[in-house]
Design a protein around this motif. Structure first.
Motif, short mmCIF file in Angstrom:
data_model
loop_
_atom_site.label_atom_id
_atom_site.label_comp_id
_atom_site.label_asym_id
_atom_site.label_seq_id
_atom_site.Cartn_x
_atom_site.Cartn_y
_atom_site.Cartn_z
N ALA A 60 12.80 72.75 56.99
CA ALA A 60 12.81 72.77 55.53
C ALA A 60 12.79 71.35 54.95
CB ALA A 60 14.03 73.53 55.01
N GLY A 61 13.54 70.44 55.57
CA GLY A 61 13.61 69.06 55.09
C GLY A 61 12.31 68.30 55.24
N VAL A 62 11.55 68.60 56.28
CA VAL A 62 10.27 67.92 56.51
C VAL A 62 9.17 68.56 55.67
CG1 VAL A 62 8.48 67.35 58.20
CG2 VAL A 62 10.88 67.12 58.82
N THR A 63 9.09 69.88 55.66
CA THR A 63 7.97 70.55 54.98
C THR A 63 7.98 70.33 53.47
OG1 THR A 63 9.17 72.66 54.94
CG2 THR A 63 7.61 72.30 56.75
N LYS A 64 9.14 70.06 52.88
CA LYS A 64 9.14 69.83 51.43
C LYS A 64 8.40 68.56 51.05
CE LYS A 64 13.64 67.65 50.73
NZ LYS A 64 14.96 67.86 50.13
N TRP A 65 8.15 67.67 52.02
CA TRP A 65 7.40 66.45 51.76
C TRP A 65 5.92 66.59 52.07
CZ3 TRP A 65 9.31 62.41 49.18
CH2 TRP A 65 10.68 62.33 49.04
N LEU A 66 5.50 67.74 52.61
CA LEU A 66 4.09 67.92 52.99
C LEU A 66 3.25 68.35 51.79
CD1 LEU A 66 4.45 69.74 56.42
CD2 LEU A 66 4.18 67.30 55.96
N LYS A 67 2.01 67.93 51.80
CA LYS A 67 1.07 68.32 50.74
C LYS A 67 0.72 69.79 50.84
CE LYS A 67 -0.91 63.76 50.10
NZ LYS A 67 -2.10 62.92 50.21
N ARG A 73 2.73 72.33 61.49
CA ARG A 73 2.82 72.69 62.90
C ARG A 73 3.75 71.69 63.56
NH1 ARG A 73 -3.54 73.66 64.37
NH2 ARG A 73 -3.89 75.29 62.83
N PHE A 74 4.93 72.16 63.93
CA PHE A 74 5.92 71.29 64.54
C PHE A 74 5.71 71.22 66.04
CE2 PHE A 74 7.80 71.89 60.48
CZ PHE A 74 8.55 70.76 60.26
N GLY A 75 5.90 70.03 66.57
CA GLY A 75 5.88 69.83 68.02
C GLY A 75 7.31 69.72 68.51
N ASP A 76 7.52 68.82 69.43
CA ASP A 76 8.82 68.58 70.03
C ASP A 76 9.81 68.13 68.96
OD1 ASP A 76 10.65 68.24 72.12
OD2 ASP A 76 10.13 66.13 72.34
N MET A 77 11.08 68.57 69.08
CA MET A 77 12.13 68.17 68.16
C MET A 77 13.39 67.92 68.99
SD MET A 77 13.63 70.33 64.89
CE MET A 77 12.02 70.97 64.50
N ARG A 78 13.94 66.69 68.93
CA ARG A 78 15.13 66.34 69.70
C ARG A 78 16.14 65.61 68.82
NH1 ARG A 78 12.88 63.26 74.62
NH2 ARG A 78 11.41 62.56 73.08
N ASP A 94 2.37 68.16 62.38
CA ASP A 94 0.96 68.10 62.01
C ASP A 94 0.82 68.91 60.73
OD1 ASP A 94 -1.76 67.69 61.93
OD2 ASP A 94 -2.22 68.91 63.68
N GLY A 95 -0.05 68.51 59.87
CA GLY A 95 -0.28 69.24 58.63
C GLY A 95 -1.63 68.89 58.05
N ARG A 96 -2.03 69.64 57.05
CA ARG A 96 -3.33 69.42 56.41
C ARG A 96 -3.20 68.40 55.29
NH1 ARG A 96 -6.89 72.73 58.55
NH2 ARG A 96 -6.16 74.70 59.41
N ASN A 97 -4.22 67.53 55.20
CA ASN A 97 -4.26 66.54 54.13
C ASN A 97 -4.95 67.13 52.90
OD1 ASN A 97 -7.01 66.47 54.72
ND2 ASN A 97 -6.91 64.48 55.74
N SER A 98 -5.25 66.31 51.92
CA SER A 98 -5.87 66.77 50.68
C SER A 98 -7.26 67.36 50.89
CB SER A 98 -5.98 65.62 49.67
OG SER A 98 -4.71 65.12 49.38
N PHE A 99 -7.90 66.99 52.00
CA PHE A 99 -9.24 67.50 52.30
C PHE A 99 -9.19 68.76 53.14
CE2 PHE A 99 -9.82 62.84 51.86
CZ PHE A 99 -10.60 62.86 50.70
N ARG A 101 -7.94 68.97 56.18
CA ARG A 101 -8.05 68.65 57.60
C ARG A 101 -6.66 68.41 58.20
NH1 ARG A 101 -11.96 64.66 55.66
NH2 ARG A 101 -13.95 65.72 55.57
N LEU A 102 -6.45 68.89 59.43
CA LEU A 102 -5.22 68.56 60.15
C LEU A 102 -5.29 67.09 60.54
CD1 LEU A 102 -4.87 71.74 62.38
CD2 LEU A 102 -3.42 71.09 60.46
N VAL A 103 -4.20 66.35 60.35
CA VAL A 103 -4.23 64.91 60.60
C VAL A 103 -3.77 64.54 62.01
CG1 VAL A 103 -3.94 64.32 58.17
CG2 VAL A 103 -1.93 64.55 59.62
N GLY A 104 -3.26 65.48 62.76
CA GLY A 104 -2.78 65.19 64.12
C GLY A 104 -1.27 65.04 64.13
N GLN A 105 -0.69 65.22 65.29
CA GLN A 105 0.77 65.13 65.43
C GLN A 105 1.25 63.72 65.07
OE1 GLN A 105 3.18 67.46 66.28
NE2 GLN A 105 1.57 69.00 66.09
N SER A 106 2.18 63.66 64.14
CA SER A 106 2.77 62.40 63.69
C SER A 106 4.27 62.46 63.92
CB SER A 106 2.51 62.19 62.19
OG SER A 106 1.14 62.13 61.93
N PRO A 107 4.87 61.37 64.42
CA PRO A 107 6.32 61.38 64.64
C PRO A 107 7.09 61.29 63.32
CG PRO A 107 5.44 59.21 65.11
CD PRO A 107 4.26 60.09 64.81
#
Length: 146
Positions: A60-67, A73-78, A94-99, A101-107
């Motif tokens: 919830a804390g991360v997705t509220k900042w996503l466009k 799409r969450f990967g590993d979480m530690r 990973d998430g979709r940008n304004s276009f 497109r998925l931008v790839g896994q970001s830490p």
């Protein structure tokens, strides 16, 4: 203005616009805290398992900042808890940008706030570019999350 001049100006604008990455998240800024990559020392913690409720708080804390929160799409979480009880959480998103497109896994990195019955997650940064990605990864290692 001649037609070819308008075409050149429009093309230059598109090229310059393409130089700026279109992130999948809105930039995060926390006033009063050291910027990512500064010389502030971080106390390394010991790895801890996150409860399902804590994992939900992180999502919830991360997705509220996503466009586009629905594309997350969450990967590993530690996580690691330091001697003061602070729980730092690192993971990838990973998430979709304004276009669209998925931008790839970001830490990402943030802090889990207690109480255990209703935890909240404060996102510190998402590393999408080369330097940001390296800074977030470094902070995770310093926090005890290898």
């Amino acid at each position: 203005m001649p037609r070819h001049t308008i075409t050149v100006v429009a093309a230059a604008g598109m090229v310059l616009g393409a130089c700026q990455p279109d992130l999948a998240h809105h930039p995060v800024s926390l006033q009063g805290l050291p910027e990512v990559g500064t010389a502030a020392r971080i106390e390394a913690g010991r790895p801890v398992a996150l409860s399902p409720r804590q994992q939900e708080a992180v999502v919830a804390g991360v997705t509220k900042w996503l466009k586009d929160p629905g594309s997350a799409r969450f990967g590993d979480m530690r996580a690691a808890r330091n001697s003061r009880g602070v729980i730092t959480v690192c993971g990838t998103i990973d998430g979709r940008n304004s276009f669209g497109r998925l931008v790839g896994q970001s830490p990402f990195i943030g802090v889990l706030q207690q109480p255990a019955a209703a935890p909240t997650f404060v996102l510190v940064d998402i590393g999408t570019g080369g330097a940001d990605r390296a800074s977030v990864s470094s902070l995770c290692r310093e926090s005890g999350i290898g």
